[in-house]
Design a protein around this motif. Structure first.
Motif, mmCIF file in Angstrom:
data_model
loop_
_atom_site.group_PDB
_atom_site.id
_atom_site.type_symbol
_atom_site.label_atom_id
_atom_site.label_comp_id
_atom_site.label_asym_id
_atom_site.label_seq_id
_atom_site.Cartn_x
_atom_site.Cartn_y
_atom_site.Cartn_z
ATOM 1 N N GLY A 131 0.816 -1.217 0.000
ATOM 2 C CA GLY A 131 0.000 0.000 0.000
ATOM 3 C C GLY A 131 0.843 1.257 0.000
ATOM 4 O O GLY A 131 0.579 2.205 -0.749
ATOM 5 N N LEU A 132 1.871 1.280 0.849
ATOM 6 C CA LEU A 132 2.762 2.441 0.899
ATOM 7 C C LEU A 132 3.469 2.641 -0.437
ATOM 8 O O LEU A 132 3.556 3.761 -0.948
ATOM 9 C CB LEU A 132 3.795 2.262 2.004
ATOM 10 N N LEU A 133 3.965 1.549 -1.010
ATOM 11 C CA LEU A 133 4.701 1.645 -2.276
ATOM 12 C C LEU A 133 3.800 2.120 -3.417
ATOM 13 O O LEU A 133 4.232 2.895 -4.274
ATOM 14 C CB LEU A 133 5.329 0.298 -2.609
ATOM 15 N N VAL A 134 2.555 1.669 -3.428
ATOM 16 C CA VAL A 134 1.605 2.118 -4.454
ATOM 17 C C VAL A 134 1.316 3.612 -4.297
ATOM 18 O O VAL A 134 1.267 4.359 -5.279
ATOM 19 C CB VAL A 134 0.304 1.299 -4.395
ATOM 20 N N ILE A 135 1.126 4.049 -3.060
ATOM 21 C CA ILE A 135 0.872 5.479 -2.808
ATOM 22 C C ILE A 135 2.055 6.318 -3.266
ATOM 23 O O ILE A 135 1.889 7.369 -3.905
ATOM 24 C CB ILE A 135 0.580 5.717 -1.319
ATOM 25 N N LEU A 136 3.265 5.866 -2.952
ATOM 26 C CA LEU A 136 4.470 6.606 -3.369
ATOM 27 C C LEU A 136 4.605 6.614 -4.892
ATOM 28 O O LEU A 136 5.039 7.612 -5.478
ATOM 29 C CB LEU A 136 5.706 5.988 -2.717
ATOM 30 N N PHE A 137 4.229 5.499 -5.537
ATOM 31 C CA PHE A 137 4.255 5.458 -7.001
ATOM 32 C C PHE A 137 3.273 6.461 -7.588
ATOM 33 O O PHE A 137 3.622 7.234 -8.501
ATOM 34 C CB PHE A 137 3.926 4.048 -7.497
ATOM 35 N N LEU A 138 2.039 6.480 -7.094
ATOM 36 C CA LEU A 138 1.033 7.392 -7.612
ATOM 37 C C LEU A 138 1.426 8.848 -7.381
ATOM 38 O O LEU A 138 1.228 9.704 -8.262
ATOM 39 C CB LEU A 138 -0.322 7.100 -6.962
ATOM 40 N N PHE A 139 1.993 9.136 -6.219
ATOM 41 C CA PHE A 139 2.457 10.494 -5.934
ATOM 42 C C PHE A 139 3.581 10.879 -6.888
ATOM 43 O O PHE A 139 3.606 11.995 -7.427
ATOM 44 C CB PHE A 139 2.940 10.590 -4.489
ATOM 45 N N SER A 140 4.506 9.951 -7.119
ATOM 46 C CA SER A 140 5.647 10.238 -7.985
ATOM 47 C C SER A 140 5.237 10.458 -9.431
ATOM 48 O O SER A 140 5.746 11.360 -10.104
ATOM 49 C CB SER A 140 6.678 9.107 -7.899
ATOM 50 N N ILE A 141 4.301 9.633 -9.923
ATOM 51 C CA ILE A 141 3.881 9.800 -11.316
ATOM 52 C C ILE A 141 3.094 11.101 -11.491
ATOM 53 O O ILE A 141 3.181 11.760 -12.541
ATOM 54 C CB ILE A 141 3.065 8.579 -11.809
ATOM 55 N N LEU A 142 2.365 11.500 -10.456
ATOM 56 C CA LEU A 142 1.675 12.792 -10.502
ATOM 57 C C LEU A 142 2.673 13.939 -10.544
ATOM 58 O O LEU A 142 2.541 14.867 -11.354
ATOM 59 C CB LEU A 142 0.748 12.935 -9.287
ATOM 60 N N MET A 143 3.697 13.881 -9.688
ATOM 61 C CA MET A 143 4.698 14.942 -9.661
ATOM 62 C C MET A 143 5.541 14.945 -10.939
ATOM 63 O O MET A 143 5.983 15.999 -11.400
ATOM 64 C CB MET A 143 5.589 14.784 -8.431
ATOM 65 N N HIS A 144 5.774 13.770 -11.511
ATOM 66 C CA HIS A 144 6.443 13.691 -12.819
ATOM 67 C C HIS A 144 5.615 14.440 -13.851
ATOM 68 O O HIS A 144 6.149 15.220 -14.655
ATOM 69 C CB HIS A 144 6.599 12.218 -13.209
ATOM 70 N N ALA A 145 4.298 14.221 -13.825
ATOM 71 C CA ALA A 145 3.416 14.894 -14.782
ATOM 72 C C ALA A 145 3.382 16.404 -14.555
ATOM 73 O O ALA A 145 3.406 17.185 -15.512
ATOM 74 C CB ALA A 145 2.014 14.311 -14.684
ATOM 75 N N VAL A 146 3.344 16.819 -13.290
ATOM 76 C CA VAL A 146 3.311 18.247 -12.972
ATOM 77 C C VAL A 146 4.600 18.933 -13.425
ATOM 78 O O VAL A 146 4.578 19.972 -14.101
ATOM 79 C CB VAL A 146 3.104 18.460 -11.459
ATOM 80 N N GLY A 147 5.737 18.358 -13.058
ATOM 81 C CA GLY A 147 7.009 18.931 -13.468
ATOM 82 C C GLY A 147 7.193 18.871 -14.972
ATOM 83 O O GLY A 147 7.698 19.821 -15.593
ATOM 84 N N GLY A 148 6.780 17.746 -15.571
ATOM 85 C CA GLY A 148 6.918 17.591 -17.015
ATOM 86 C C GLY A 148 6.063 18.573 -17.781
ATOM 87 O O GLY A 148 6.468 19.061 -18.842
ATOM 88 N N THR A 149 4.871 18.872 -17.257
ATOM 89 C CA THR A 149 4.000 19.846 -17.905
ATOM 90 C C THR A 149 4.677 21.207 -17.980
ATOM 91 O O THR A 149 4.664 21.865 -19.022
ATOM 92 C CB THR A 149 2.673 19.975 -17.139
ATOM 93 N N GLU A 150 5.281 21.613 -16.873
ATOM 94 C CA GLU A 150 5.970 22.905 -16.835
ATOM 95 C C GLU A 150 7.155 22.932 -17.794
ATOM 96 O O GLU A 150 7.331 23.883 -18.559
ATOM 97 C CB GLU A 150 6.437 23.203 -15.414
ATOM 98 N N ALA A 151 7.971 21.861 -17.767
ATOM 99 C CA ALA A 151 9.155 21.812 -18.630
ATOM 100 C C ALA A 151 8.759 21.732 -20.105
ATOM 101 O O ALA A 151 9.362 22.402 -20.960
ATOM 102 C CB ALA A 151 10.018 20.614 -18.251
ATOM 103 N N TYR A 152 7.738 20.935 -20.408
ATOM 104 C CA TYR A 152 7.289 20.766 -21.790
ATOM 105 C C TYR A 152 6.701 22.072 -22.322
ATOM 106 O O TYR A 152 6.987 22.475 -23.461
ATOM 107 C CB TYR A 152 6.253 19.659 -21.848
#
Length: 220
Positions: A131-152
């Motif tokens: 459960g913890l690992l899934v939550i960290l994965f979902l948080f990370s992919i969201l932050m990847h998308a947020v940062g990637g949106t800005e950079a893109y």
């Protein structure tokens, strides 16, 4: 060596290595970013400005997401799947300690509180690692998308093109290329470890079977 350090050496060394490599990533990242900025006639940025940029967030979290995905999947898959002869697998055809029902365990003062409490708290605790690992994965992919949106969007605007929204960026081939290029490497590493541990050994490591153990024996 203090007993606390000895007892927690694996965690401490890995945390120290993470801090060292993370620092190296920040320093080399801002240098690389500024080289690109100057090459395009833009101003260089400070280290503080860089760590607040989409470029930095994207670089960090696209890697973190793959790590947490790998670990979450590995924890879950090893519940159901086996690999004959591998130290990374539970024994085949017999009960493993990890399969024991905690509801039938002898309760003592040292038993974890969720086991003593029982009910839905125990149900959650039984799957808290994945459960913890899934939550960290979902948080990370969201932050990847947020940062990637800005950079893109920054890159798009520099080329006279409109910026994109979060959902638009997540629909681009760049977002999925960044994800897949990390995901594939993580599962390749797991497959190599699982397969190699059937025939190869590392004396003293809990990730390896005993050196003299036959190849066909499954589990540590």
């Amino acid at each position: 060596m203090p007993s606390w350090v000895k007892n927690n050496g694996l965690l401490l060394v890995n945390a120290g290595l993470f801090a060292a490599f993370f620092g190296g990533m920040v320093i080399s990242g801002v240098a690389s970013y500024n080289e690109d900025q100057l090459a395009h006639g833009e101003e260089a940025v400070s280290l503080l400005a860089y760590v607040q940029s989409g470029h930095f967030a994207e670089a960090v979290f696209e890697n973190w997401e793959s790590e947490f995905l790998q670990m979450a999947m590995y924890v879950v898959l090893t519940v159901f799947l086996f690999q004959k002869g591998s130290s990374e697998s539970k024994p085949i055809g017999k009960q493993a300690e990890q399969d024991e029902d905690p509801r039938q365990a002898k309760i003592t003062a040292k038993t974890p509180w969720p086991v003593r409490k029982g009910g839905w708290i125990l149900v959650v605790y039984e799957h808290s690692l994945s459960g913890l690992l899934v939550i960290l994965f979902l948080f990370s992919i969201l932050m990847h998308a947020v940062g990637g949106t800005e950079a893109y969007s920054e890159e798009q605007l520099a080329h006279g093109q409109p910026g994109v929204s979060l959902w638009e960026f997540m629909g681009t081939s760049q977002f999925w290329f960044e994800s897949f290029q990390n995901w594939q490497s993580e599962f390749l590493a797991v497959a190599v470890l699982v397969g190699a541990s059937v025939f190869l050994r590392e004396r003293g490591s809990p990730e390896s079977k005993p050196v003299a153990e036959p190849h066909r024996e499954t589990g540590a």
